[in-house]
Design an enzyme around this catalytic site. Sequence first.
Site, PDB file in Angstrom:
ATOM      1  N   HIS A 172       1.722   4.036  -8.525  1.00  0.00           N
ATOM      2  CA  HIS A 172       1.485   2.685  -7.995  1.00  0.00           C
ATOM      3  C   HIS A 172       0.226   2.145  -8.678  1.00  0.00           C
ATOM      4  O   HIS A 172      -0.653   2.915  -9.062  1.00  0.00           O
ATOM      5  CB  HIS A 172       1.272   2.828  -6.487  1.00  0.00           C
ATOM      6  CG  HIS A 172       1.121   1.562  -5.719  1.00  0.00           C
ATOM      7  ND1 HIS A 172      -0.028   0.807  -5.725  1.00  0.00           N
ATOM      8  CD2 HIS A 172       1.979   0.918  -4.874  1.00  0.00           C
ATOM      9  CE1 HIS A 172       0.125  -0.235  -4.925  1.00  0.00           C
ATOM     10  NE2 HIS A 172       1.329  -0.202  -4.404  1.00  0.00           N
TER      11      HIS A 172
ATOM     12  N   GLN B 120       3.126   7.063   0.468  1.00  0.00           N
ATOM     13  CA  GLN B 120       4.570   7.093   0.748  1.00  0.00           C
ATOM     14  C   GLN B 120       5.019   8.432   1.317  1.00  0.00           C
ATOM     15  O   GLN B 120       6.176   8.580   1.690  1.00  0.00           O
ATOM     16  CB  GLN B 120       5.356   6.804  -0.541  1.00  0.00           C
ATOM     17  CG  GLN B 120       5.159   5.412  -1.076  1.00  0.00           C
ATOM     18  CD  GLN B 120       5.721   4.348  -0.152  1.00  0.00           C
ATOM     19  OE1 GLN B 120       6.655   4.597   0.608  1.00  0.00           O
ATOM     20  NE2 GLN B 120       5.146   3.159  -0.192  1.00  0.00           N
TER      21      GLN B 120
ATOM     22  N   ASP C 149      -2.137  10.666  -3.858  1.00  0.00           N
ATOM     23  CA  ASP C 149      -1.863   9.379  -3.222  1.00  0.00           C
ATOM     24  C   ASP C 149      -0.702   9.616  -2.258  1.00  0.00           C
ATOM     25  O   ASP C 149       0.449   9.709  -2.679  1.00  0.00           O
ATOM     26  CB  ASP C 149      -1.516   8.352  -4.307  1.00  0.00           C
ATOM     27  CG  ASP C 149      -0.904   7.073  -3.738  1.00  0.00           C
ATOM     28  OD1 ASP C 149      -0.717   6.989  -2.501  1.00  0.00           O
ATOM     29  OD2 ASP C 149      -0.600   6.175  -4.532  1.00  0.00           O
TER      30      ASP C 149
ATOM     31  N   LYS D 281       1.890   2.464   6.703  1.00  0.00           N
ATOM     32  CA  LYS D 281       3.148   3.070   6.233  1.00  0.00           C
ATOM     33  C   LYS D 281       3.624   4.117   7.235  1.00  0.00           C
ATOM     34  O   LYS D 281       4.718   4.644   7.121  1.00  0.00           O
ATOM     35  CB  LYS D 281       2.936   3.768   4.884  1.00  0.00           C
ATOM     36  CG  LYS D 281       2.226   2.950   3.836  1.00  0.00           C
ATOM     37  CD  LYS D 281       3.159   2.096   3.022  1.00  0.00           C
ATOM     38  CE  LYS D 281       2.454   1.650   1.763  1.00  0.00           C
ATOM     39  NZ  LYS D 281       2.909   0.337   1.319  1.00  0.00           N
TER      40      LYS D 281
END
Lengths: 413, 147
Positions: free
Chosen positions: A130, A210, A207, A233
């Site tokens: 991302h 997600q 990261d 999220k």
Amino acid sequence: MSAVSAAAAFDAERVRADFPILGQQVNGRPLVYLDSAASGQRPLAVLRAVERYETHCHSNVHRGVHALSQAATEAFEGARERARRFLNARSTREIVFVRGTTEAINLVAQSFARPRLGPGDEILITGLEHHANIVPWQMVCAQSGCTLKVAPIDRRGEVELDRLLGLLSARTRLVAVAHVSNALGTIVPVKRIAEAAHSCGALVLLDGAQAVPHTAVDVRSLGCDFYAFSGHKLYGPTGIGVLYGREELLEEMPPWQGGGDMIRTVTFEKSTYNELPWKFEAGTPNISGAVGLAAAMDYLESLGIEAVAAHERRLLALATGELERIPGLEIIGTATHKAAVLSFTLRGCHPHDLGTILDTEGVAIRTGHHCAMPVMSFFDIPATARASFGCYNTEADVHALVAALGKAREVFG
Amino acid sequence: MDLKDLYRDVILDHNRQPRNFGALSSADAQADGHNPLCGDRLTVWVKLDGDRVTDIRFEGKGCAISTASASLMTEAVKGKDKAAIQALYEQVHAMLTEHDAEADASLGKLAALGGVSEFPSRVKCATLCWHTLNAALERSAAAVTTE
């Protein structure tokens, strides 16, 4: 309970009832929300925890001697302990509240990487990152003279592990990798990558934006040095997230923002800094956000993250099978291990048109580059349509998606 | 919101078979346009006689609204001078952005874009080509963006 029986026991209809926003109609159709990878919805448990905090506990945290300030401090620091348990970190000193994943990565970039990296040093990322895990490192490279290296992905959207391992060397100081790709859904073998990075003496940032809604994260078992994620999220509020950092590392890192709460003493000549984790939390934090995030963690764990993941895997398998049968539809991202993200293109129908047509059917998907322009370039497409699934999605949602895609094919037939 | 109002036959036709598509050799000016939100990109070439557009072509990749809008625009502006093009753009812009705006009969085929006003997130798709044409007319080599 095994994953299979957990999935069988998972009652998504009951879960839906916890999310009041899902009960509405959009464009005269029942809302089918397939955009959880962009932002999850909040269950009543989160909304009520935030409301209770706002109506009973709110004041500024730390140092206050009155009752509300103590209540707010307890709520905020209680949320930190909740996040520590969520990640299985050793200590709350390792849990820094930030605005979200982006801020967490920027913190590490500016406070960890920038002061200690220089010409000849390398930061290694992958081709599926991302923008939030690309741009902060480009900024550090420009500031410090270090170099950004990128491990490529293959046509399935998997990181080419051999190439990544080949890029690791004594020059590699930091490996920053997505745990799960937001654009493709690929689950990255981060434990393996962390082991290899450590054997070269490099540190590892994951990261996890997600990953956290779909998989239980144990930072010690993953062996990462930093882990970043966002509350929204995870069915929590926006504007709150967590940076986990190993205590020894955070201890050595200078603060990156100065202000109130992050200091111990201030004179005009010199200031001394607060201890961890407050050293990194200048200014009044997002207290209600942290409270909501803690409630979201409680909620997700009450459903069982494994049970949710198994449910989402079933939906992903169903949707993948259904979409593969649609003529002209191409799924972008076909990794063996995927989280519940389905990116695709439909021949003759631009993703932007698809998004509009699906919206008129009440089906909310995301279209565009998903803040992953290099991924789009790799597949030589300007954009994809992306359907993503959460704990509240059902087989009926998959069928609604398929029906709406049929409508798009009618329009553009 | 009626989908048929957005994707009218004229739009779908111009998306499938865009007119004046492909590079214009011997162009007097050109400009690139980019909508970073959806990745739409297009190039507009113009041939000028004074400030009159004698020929115009475009090329690019984009959604149906952006492609059809560019195609319709090239047909509409050919032969017009800068002032007339500016006036036309203002009419088109009003039609795209004003809810329930009556499409002016003088817009001709461009009136097919009238449904866009019901879909605010798509206005930029339809205006990208006009911004790009404007940049070309200013003989600016710089890329324009909708952002």
